[in-house]
Design a protein around this motif. Structure first.
Motif, PDB file in Angstrom:
ATOM      1  N   ASN A   1      -9.133  12.392  11.862  1.00 44.78           N
ATOM      2  CA  ASN A   1     -10.188  11.938  10.960  1.00 44.78           C
ATOM      3  C   ASN A   1      -9.683  11.553   9.578  1.00 44.78           C
ATOM      4  OD1 ASN A   1     -12.504  12.257  12.707  1.00 44.78           O
ATOM      5  ND2 ASN A   1     -12.098  14.446  12.619  1.00 44.78           N
ATOM      6  N   ALA A   2      -8.378  11.466   9.413  1.00 42.86           N
ATOM      7  CA  ALA A   2      -7.799  11.093   8.119  1.00 42.86           C
ATOM      8  C   ALA A   2      -7.452   9.609   8.115  1.00 42.86           C
ATOM      9  CB  ALA A   2      -6.558  11.930   7.829  1.00 42.86           C
ATOM     10  N   CYS A   3      -7.645   8.982   6.975  1.00 42.84           N
ATOM     11  CA  CYS A   3      -7.393   7.548   6.838  1.00 42.84           C
ATOM     12  C   CYS A   3      -6.350   7.288   5.763  1.00 42.84           C
ATOM     13  CB  CYS A   3      -8.682   6.810   6.481  1.00 42.84           C
ATOM     14  SG  CYS A   3      -9.954   6.873   7.766  1.00 42.84           S
TER      15      CYS A   3
ATOM     16  N   ARG B   1     -12.816   4.495   1.326  1.00 44.79           N
ATOM     17  CA  ARG B   1     -11.436   4.646   1.781  1.00 44.79           C
ATOM     18  C   ARG B   1     -11.364   5.490   3.059  1.00 44.79           C
ATOM     19  NH1 ARG B   1      -7.220   2.311   0.801  1.00 44.79           N
ATOM     20  NH2 ARG B   1      -5.919   4.084   0.217  1.00 44.79           N
ATOM     21  N   TYR B   2     -12.505   5.769   3.620  1.00 42.75           N
ATOM     22  CA  TYR B   2     -12.605   6.565   4.840  1.00 42.75           C
ATOM     23  C   TYR B   2     -13.615   5.903   5.762  1.00 42.75           C
ATOM     24  CZ  TYR B   2     -10.101  11.051   4.720  1.00 42.75           C
ATOM     25  OH  TYR B   2      -9.139  12.028   4.786  1.00 42.75           O
TER      26      TYR B   2
ATOM     27  N   GLU C   1      -3.786   9.882   2.254  1.00 41.59           N
ATOM     28  CA  GLU C   1      -4.462  11.119   2.621  1.00 41.59           C
ATOM     29  C   GLU C   1      -3.546  12.029   3.431  1.00 41.59           C
ATOM     30  OE1 GLU C   1      -7.837  13.821   3.085  1.00 41.59           O
ATOM     31  OE2 GLU C   1      -6.889  12.560   1.577  1.00 41.59           O
TER      32      GLU C   1
ATOM     33  N   LYS D   1      -8.219   4.316  13.517  1.00 44.29           N
ATOM     34  CA  LYS D   1      -8.915   4.912  12.375  1.00 44.29           C
ATOM     35  C   LYS D   1      -8.086   4.915  11.094  1.00 44.29           C
ATOM     36  CE  LYS D   1     -11.895   8.397  14.606  1.00 44.29           C
ATOM     37  NZ  LYS D   1     -12.192   9.852  14.625  1.00 44.29           N
TER      38      LYS D   1
ATOM     39  N   GLU E   1     -10.990  17.622   5.943  1.00 40.35           N
ATOM     40  CA  GLU E   1     -10.144  17.214   4.817  1.00 40.35           C
ATOM     41  C   GLU E   1      -9.780  18.382   3.904  1.00 40.35           C
ATOM     42  OE1 GLU E   1     -14.419  15.896   3.669  1.00 40.35           O
ATOM     43  OE2 GLU E   1     -13.174  16.082   5.464  1.00 40.35           O
TER      44      GLU E   1
END
Length: 362
Positions: A246-248, A98-99, A252, A269, A226
């Protein structure tokens, strides 16, 4: 009538760029090429859409994910509902993460589907997600890491001389941050992104230098990105905390947004336009600032501009302050006097320059 997806194809480009520095300090090896993963989607009716999946330093893995994971999951699905296709892809590929790479690949697909949606309707896709609220967006110059006092001061001064009223540094030393302030001058906004390279103790040690240089926000100060636990303690010292590149997915971000002052989704992203819009809604509901991550030179750039046109809270556009050898899209909208005019062409407004694509295709 439906218009099924018939083809999903990754196209990898490697376009050299110059930044006036050594290209060291952020990426695992020297960074001197824009590794762009284009995602070309075709439908049964003959419509073609272009997207971009994040590919800097990971272009081969991202392209394989587009080809071997995303394409089989969505070919045959109706292209007319990008949100439904995005959800179907996420559900089908949940096993693969999921990332990271999987979501990068889905992001490229989603951008291409919104490009198709706009072309089908004959309007810029910004008009499909909300009334167009602006035709121009303020931009800031996002400098690479130089690690050198003279270079930082030089390029910060150069950017403000070109009309930028905001400069981002990727510096981690007090002396180079101070050089950035001296170069940018006292009136420019200055922000600092340290890419998770400080401990909480190091952040506290740097707070006097950040305050002295009037830093507007501190981006991703600690590792891992995270874990927002330390961030509110830092913010309590009087400096805004920014993160999110950097979050998907919005799932999140729902966890991260309460810990942030400045929210920074990245369309290549986060899960594409579909997830980006959800994050913008979360940000607005929480009363936080929205300053997306957009250091791109392919369809991700064009899509980010369309999102800026549609989302009122989109505060400022990040322009990576480098000189690419070529742009893969025709007639790119470039900053002038620190602002960018937003195209109003069908889809995302991206028209591929096939001569550039053929020249730089890997």
């Amino acid at each position: 009538m439906s218009d099924p997806i018939t083809k999903v194809e990754p196209v990898v480009l490697r376009i050299p760029f110059d930044d006036g520095g050594k290209g060291q300090g952020i990426t695992p090896t020297r960074w001197s090429n824009l590794d762009i993963v284009l995602v070309r989607v075709e439908t049964a009716s003959g419509l073609v859409g272009w997207g971009e999946a994040f590919g800097y330093m990971c272009q081969n893995a991202t392209a394989i994910a587009v080809r071997d994971l995303v394409a089989p999951a969505v070919i045959g699905r109706d292209s007319q509902d990008p949100r439904a296709v995005n959800l179907a892809a996420q559900q089908a590929l949940a096993l693969f993460g999921r990332y990271g790479i999987t979501l990068f690949a889905i992001s490229g697909l989603d951008i291409a589907l919104w490009d198709i949606a706009g072309k089908r309707a004959g309007v810029a896709f910004s008009r499909l997600i909300g009334p167009r609220c602006r035709d121009e967006i303020r931009a800031y110059a996002s400098l690479v890491r130089y690690g050198d006092v003279e270079r930082v001061a030089h390029f910060a001064a150069e950017a403000t001389a070109l009309g930028y009223d905001e400069v981002k540094l990727h510096e981690v030393l007090s002396e180079t941050i101070t050089a950035g302030r001296l170069g940018a001058g006292p009136d420019a906004r200055l922000t600092v992104d340290v890419n998770c390279q400080w401990s909480l103790e190091q952040v506290r040690a740097m707070l006097p230098a950040l305050a002295e240089n009037n830093v507007n926000w501190l981006e991703e100060p600690t590792f891992p990105p995270e874990d927002p636990t330390p961030w509110r303690a830092i913010a309590a010292e009087g400096i805004a905390i920014a993160a999110g590149e950097n979050a998907c997915t919005a799932v999140e971000f729902a966890r991260l947004v309460p810990a942030l002052d400045v929210v920074q989704p990245s369309v290549t992203k986060v899960g594409g336009v579909t997830e980006f819009v959800k994050v913008a809604q979360l940000t607005r509901a929480a009363g936080k600032r929205l300053a997306p991550h957009s250091p791109y030179f392919g369809p991700g750039y064009w899509a980010s501009l369309q999102l800026a046109a549609a989302i009122d809270g989109f505060e400022v556009f990040e322009f990576l302050y480098v000189r690419p050898e070529a742009w893969c899209g025709l007639d790119p909208a470039l900053p002038a006097c620190g602002a960018i005019r937003i195209p109003d062409k069908p889809g995302i407004g991206f028209e591929p320059d096939m001569s550039v694509i053929e020249r730089y295709r890997v």
